[in-house]
Design an enzyme around this catalytic site. Structure first.
Site, PDB file in Angstrom:
ATOM      1  N   GLU A   1       0.845  -1.193   0.000  1.00  0.00           N
ATOM      2  CA  GLU A   1       0.000   0.000   0.000  1.00  0.00           C
ATOM      3  C   GLU A   1       0.881   1.242   0.000  1.00  0.00           C
ATOM      4  O   GLU A   1       1.674   1.405   0.939  1.00  0.00           O
ATOM      5  CB  GLU A   1      -0.917   0.017   1.235  1.00  0.00           C
ATOM      6  CG  GLU A   1      -1.961  -1.058   1.228  1.00  0.00           C
ATOM      7  CD  GLU A   1      -2.813  -1.082   2.496  1.00  0.00           C
ATOM      8  OE1 GLU A   1      -3.803  -1.838   2.506  1.00  0.00           O
ATOM      9  OE2 GLU A   1      -2.477  -0.380   3.478  1.00  0.00           O
TER      10      GLU A   1
ATOM     11  N   HIS B   1      -7.210   2.313   2.022  1.00  0.00           N
ATOM     12  CA  HIS B   1      -7.298   1.808   3.402  1.00  0.00           C
ATOM     13  C   HIS B   1      -7.984   2.840   4.307  1.00  0.00           C
ATOM     14  O   HIS B   1      -7.440   3.252   5.337  1.00  0.00           O
ATOM     15  CB  HIS B   1      -5.892   1.481   3.935  1.00  0.00           C
ATOM     16  CG  HIS B   1      -5.906   0.426   5.010  1.00  0.00           C
ATOM     17  ND1 HIS B   1      -4.911  -0.495   5.168  1.00  0.00           N
ATOM     18  CD2 HIS B   1      -6.804   0.153   6.002  1.00  0.00           C
ATOM     19  CE1 HIS B   1      -5.171  -1.290   6.192  1.00  0.00           C
ATOM     20  NE2 HIS B   1      -6.319  -0.919   6.701  1.00  0.00           N
TER      21      HIS B   1
END
Length: 206
Positions: free
Chosen positions: A151, A170
């Site tokens: 990420e 996220h």
């Protein structure tokens, strides 16, 4: 996905009209399969019930009968059964050696070609290479990912170029209120340790 693409159509400088045959998939009365029925999975089920969804779940431990009945959830002892029946499959598990790449080529192949895979747990719960292949070949209809690995994804990652996947950074708990509650919970845990009291949110209970 429908909402995301619709937003682009609504604001695009090329849009002259809205197509009347551009249709999405109904959530009401669809079957939602929840993999991981812990506290978060159960809250998902509570919300899904408001949409009159049929709720299936797979978990290491079966919930009490009263808890199942409260949200209208049906237990699937085998994940295979959940995957085969669900219109939406949501992953709500912790990342452990057992759940690493829990969803791979075999599992994606068991899903309906009209199904959507939703991941709000951890990116590595899905074999991303297998997911790319499944989305490219229309093995499943779509995916919605709040988590990936890594990420953020490398800017040349194939998932970023598919039109049947939506990726968010996220942000499942990224609200002002949730951040405040997490800070308060962390402080409560620290004070408990300092005062030799039971830890309210112990990660590894004794």
């Amino acid at each position: 996905l429908y909402f995301h693409a619709g937003c682009h159509i609504a604001v695009s400088p090329d849009t002259k009209y809205f197509a009347v045959d551009w249709l999405g998939v109904e959530v009401t009365r669809a079957t939602l399969g929840i993999i991981g029925m812990g506290s978060i999975g159960y809250k998902v089920a509570q919300r899904a019930r408001a949409f009159n969804m049929r709720i299936l779940y797979h978990n290491r431990n079966r919930r009490r009968k009263e808890e199942e009945e409260a949200v209208g959830a049906h237990y699937c002892a085998k994940m295979k059964d959940l995957l085969q029946q669900s219109d939406f499959v949501m992953l709500v598990v912790n990342l452990t050696p057992e759940t690493h790449k829990l969803i791979g080529k075999k599992e994606l192949g068991l899903m309906k070609p009209t199904a959507t895979l939703i991941n709000i747990s951890r990116g590595a719960v899905i074999d991303q290479d297998a997911l790319v292949e499944a989305l490219q070949n229309k093995v499943i209809r779509a995916a919605a990912l709040d988590v990936t690995y890594p990420e953020p994804l490398p800017r040349d990652h194939p998932l970023l170029n598919l039109n049947n996947v939506i990726i968010t950074p996220h942000i499942g708990t990224a609200t002002v209120q949730a951040t405040h509650m997490m800070a308060e919970e962390a402080i409560a845990n620290m004070l408990a340790v300092l005062n030799d009291q039971p830890i309210p949110s112990e990660v590894f209970p004794k």
